[in-house]
Design an enzyme around this catalytic site. Sequence first.
Site, PDB file in Angstrom:
ATOM      1  CD  GLU A 334      10.542   2.284 -38.600  1.00  0.00           C
ATOM      2  OE1 GLU A 334      10.883   2.113 -39.786  1.00  0.00           O
ATOM      3  OE2 GLU A 334       9.982   3.320 -38.206  1.00  0.00           O
TER       4      GLU A 334
HETATM    5  C1  ACM Z   1       6.066   1.664 -39.909  1.00  0.00           C
HETATM    6  O1  ACM Z   1       5.909   1.985 -41.099  1.00  0.00           O
HETATM    7  N1  ACM Z   1       7.249   1.776 -39.337  1.00  0.00           N
HETATM    8  C2  ACM Z   1       4.971   1.160 -39.109  1.00  0.00           C
END
Ligand code: ACM
Length: 693
Positions: A334
């Site tokens: 992310e």
């Molecule tokens: C995650 O759940 N962004 C590793």
Amino acid sequence: MKIRFWPASLSSSLSSIAAVTVILASSVSFSQMSPSSVTFTNNLMPRPASLTATDGGFVLTPEFRAAATHFDDPRLDGAIHRALLQIRQRTGVPLPAKAAPAGTEAQLTLAVQGAGEKIQSIDEDESYSLAVTSSGARIEAATVVGAMHGLETLVQLVQPSGSDYVLPLVSIKDSPRFRWRGLMVDCGRHFEPMDVLKRTIDGMAAVKLNVFHWHLTEDQGFRIESKLYPRLTGIGSNGLFYTQQDAKDLVAYARARGIRVVPEFEMPGHSTAWQVAYPKLASGTPPPAVRTQFGIAPFALDPTREETYQFIARFLGEMATLFPDAYMHIGGDETPAPDWKTNPRILAFMKAHHLKDSPALQAYFNTRVLKILTGLHKHMVGWDEILNPALPKDIVIQSWRGEASLAKGAEQGYQGILSAPYYLDAMKPAATHYLADPLPSSSPLTPEQRKRVLGGEVCMWAEQLDEHTIDSRIWPRTAAIAERFWSPENVTDVDDMYRRLNVVSIQLEGLGLRHLSHEDAALRSLAGTQNIDQLRTFASAFEPVSFHDRYQEQRTSQLTVLNRFVDAVRPDPPSRYRIAKLTQSFLKAPQSDTADQAALNQWFEGVSNSVPAVEQQMKHSPLLAEAQTRAEQLPGLAKTAAEAIHLLSTGAKAPAGWKAGKLSEIETAKKPSAVVRFTFIDPLTSLVNAVQE
Ligand code: ACM
């Protein structure tokens, strides 16, 4: 319970093989010492790879001694000591808790070939065998880690028999299906005190997990002390962090239990705390403060500046002195990094290096970090997003996006760990996690590709938990997942899993975990009284909604106080599976199945009858009163269940419109309220749907 004493003259003369023969013969000659009436109840979790049992048991007495056959090892002695303490605690038999010196005659002997690796690797031999006969128990293992697993099995074997406690006569040969059996705990979003982590590790050892993945840095807090960069915790945390000594202690604590510690330092995203502490690390816009809100932050480390890599190299070098494991996790998930798309300096860098987009820039960053890790003799682990052909094949991909993503990595030659189906904050039932196999035999992967799947990891993200609620979010569901990672693929009987989970859950509390006791304590606190019998009954019909639903309803942030009704109730409480099973069974023969009918009626009546007392308590507790709507809905739903059960059991038809009205009532009850959901909505829907109009 009766406690039998061996003749003192015998126990004091145990110094020669001849004496050993005497005592073994004597023990067999007391028929009550090996009662053939003992029938083995298999409560083991995880289930061993192979087990045979015969009738009979070895009675535990105060004379029970445990010793290694020839091998003195402090780690082994510690494990024996813990096992004996647990047996004392479970049985009340005052047997000595210390291991006898190696080579001493004993009723539990441990034949261990060696200490195992100095730094436990993924290839450590964890296998063991355990045989209980009428004269005692013997564990054989190549390594101390294998012997520890054998001891955990031994402790789980202890069962009552008449007025005694016995080890049933079994022969077990056991080894794990997967090499990597982990639990990740996010200590960034909410800090967890050391004693919480230690008891979590105790629970992991009990169910044979072997990797504690320590998520140490987040947008919401940098949790590990750096002496080189003290602002990381000084500015980048709210003052709650682990000292370097804490980290060393936890690594030693875990090693003593056969558990590796893999630390995670998130980069280049989820790194607000780094950048607040050292703004030069930012890609352009430095974040104003450590975040208290959750979700994905628009800040990333600057991958274009050499100083960034110098910083990371020094920091990771320092961390390598604390964390001896061969693997380090760099996060990598992310990273939207808006500055990477707009900052002219970064765009120019990308052009000069022929990096076409942000993923390419992140892959460049990862290759640089990989070089640092390689220099430190560490392998890189990262979330799905680090998967990129620019990276060599010796990185490990932790898949949070799903099985397809894991398979894609394995096809391309990368090793992987599956986590997507094991997110505990989804608040799914144990059964759902349990049935998700990291590598089902139906998988299209080739044998070579299958070898690349190292195992799985349970993930405990911490947006919506704190030190009071973490145990009930992790346990006992993690024990069921631990079985998935350890036991053969064909061990999938959900009824049997829940039966054993109930047993293991209580044993886990015996280790100091508080997943069950927390609920009562929290309900007492909500109600402000010890008189919670009715409130407990009421609460038994609820479980927390998923992470996503709670976020939508409550907009949780790090500042949210986690002391609501939802924080008291636990995921997958017994009522969920029980009512589903009873309903399923009742619906098979509603007109003749009076037992299930009675059990269902009794349960619905019980929860409904709890409501008036709970509503009284709500008048004095604004916090509890948040569940007022749920209290209003419950009697109506219970009445619907009773009506449906009555109609089905008599074969009568409902008046026209009855079903539509009831289904609409159920739909209303599914709507968000108090961030909890009824545990019985699906079976209730089945009951209503089964009624004829
Ligand atoms: C995650 O759940 N962004 C590793």
